[in-house]
Design an enzyme around this catalytic site. Sequence first.
Site, PDB file in Angstrom:
ATOM      1  N   CYS A  76     -25.041   5.150   8.183  1.00 16.61           N
ATOM      2  CA  CYS A  76     -25.812   4.771   7.000  1.00 16.61           C
ATOM      3  C   CYS A  76     -27.052   5.630   6.814  1.00 16.61           C
ATOM      4  O   CYS A  76     -27.564   5.744   5.701  1.00 16.61           O
ATOM      5  CB  CYS A  76     -26.221   3.300   7.087  1.00 16.61           C
ATOM      6  SG  CYS A  76     -24.844   2.136   7.273  1.00 16.61           S
ATOM      7  N   CYS A 100     -18.661   6.058   6.429  1.00 20.07           N
ATOM      8  CA  CYS A 100     -18.601   4.589   6.490  1.00 20.07           C
ATOM      9  C   CYS A 100     -17.577   4.146   7.541  1.00 20.07           C
ATOM     10  O   CYS A 100     -16.557   3.537   7.232  1.00 20.07           O
ATOM     11  CB  CYS A 100     -18.254   4.020   5.118  1.00 20.07           C
ATOM     12  SG  CYS A 100     -18.658   2.264   4.933  1.00 20.07           S
ATOM     13  N   CYS A 127     -26.378   8.283   4.287  1.00 19.06           N
ATOM     14  CA  CYS A 127     -25.542   7.889   3.152  1.00 19.06           C
ATOM     15  C   CYS A 127     -26.377   7.750   1.888  1.00 19.06           C
ATOM     16  O   CYS A 127     -27.431   7.095   1.884  1.00 19.06           O
ATOM     17  CB  CYS A 127     -24.831   6.568   3.457  1.00 19.06           C
ATOM     18  SG  CYS A 127     -23.753   5.998   2.126  1.00 19.06           S
ATOM     19  N   LYS A 183       0.835  -1.206   0.000  1.00 20.94           N
ATOM     20  CA  LYS A 183       0.000   0.000   0.000  1.00 20.94           C
ATOM     21  C   LYS A 183       0.863   1.248   0.000  1.00 20.94           C
ATOM     22  O   LYS A 183       0.638   2.190  -0.780  1.00 20.94           O
ATOM     23  CB  LYS A 183      -0.913   0.012   1.226  1.00 20.94           C
ATOM     24  CG  LYS A 183      -1.812   1.253   1.306  1.00 20.94           C
ATOM     25  CD  LYS A 183      -2.163   1.632   2.718  1.00 20.94           C
ATOM     26  CE  LYS A 183      -1.018   2.364   3.402  1.00 20.94           C
ATOM     27  NZ  LYS A 183      -1.408   2.955   4.706  1.00 20.94           N
ATOM     28  N   CYS A 215     -26.197  -0.574  -0.836  1.00 22.19           N
ATOM     29  CA  CYS A 215     -25.159  -1.222  -0.029  1.00 22.19           C
ATOM     30  C   CYS A 215     -25.803  -2.252   0.885  1.00 22.19           C
ATOM     31  O   CYS A 215     -26.820  -1.959   1.535  1.00 22.19           O
ATOM     32  CB  CYS A 215     -24.414  -0.148   0.777  1.00 22.19           C
ATOM     33  SG  CYS A 215     -23.345  -0.785   2.071  1.00 22.19           S
TER      34      CYS A 215
END
Length: 290
Positions: A242, A235, A245, A164, A251
């Site tokens: 949520c 998130c 969102c 990463k 989702c």
Amino acid sequence: MKKVTSPYFSSSSPSKPKRPPPVKICYSDQAPPPAWQECYQNIVTMRADRSAPVDSMGCERAHDQAASPEVQRFQCLVSLMLSSQTRDEVNYAAMLRLREHGLTVENILDTSEEKLGQLIHPVGFWRNKAKYLIRTCSVLKEKYKSDIPPSVTELCKLPGVGPKMAYLTMNIAWGSQSGIGVDTHVHRIVARLGWTKQEMCKTPEQTRQCLEAWLPRDKWTEINWLLVGFGQQVCLPVGPRCGGCLNRELCQTGRGWKESPKKKQKPGGVGQSVRMSPAKKIKCEEPGLV
């Protein structure tokens, strides 16, 4: 792909029985998940104000822009090395202390491990990271004339540098996009959205391979920044917000979300209806792990 062992765990721990070799996963024929473009655009909309911690204190913001190009590249690498398991504001503060001390390869080599630890504390695993910084600087001075390697393969050979960090370093420091930088936020969010198959993508590196199999290359650069900020504000790892969102109905986590009866929905924008962690209240502006 060459296996990279996490540098943050001691190799002196008791030996464990050898595991069978992992099964090689092929992602080359993977089709894009349905409605991914709508999900992606919704996240772009929710991130439009760029108010997440990563927007002002992310690794690409921590280097001295007045320094020479090679010093800027080195400082970018250092910021990424310190960022693992560390909140943005903690990492950014450590980088400011290092820059005030003198953040060059030569100056770090002239700094004792004890002093270096004091400068970077309280970043996560700061004792190990102090050791790896000094070892990395020795390699950079000996092999790269105090610059940083120009490839993911060479970067991953440095002490304390994983995939990463390497992909993000190539993107930020060298301006070369060679792969997606997948951290804990990206790994978690794409799994929640159903963009990866959880039984196949159990690690960030597997998630990277899966995403690169279908995500258009012109989005490889921004997806880390986009999802990190989204993960810091909406998130969340625990108690995702949520309720506000835009992807709630797209989702699997959002569709199963229910507002806590102890919390009343507050008027406002994204992320205001929150099912909070019982252990700690997390404000929208509080940085998350990167």
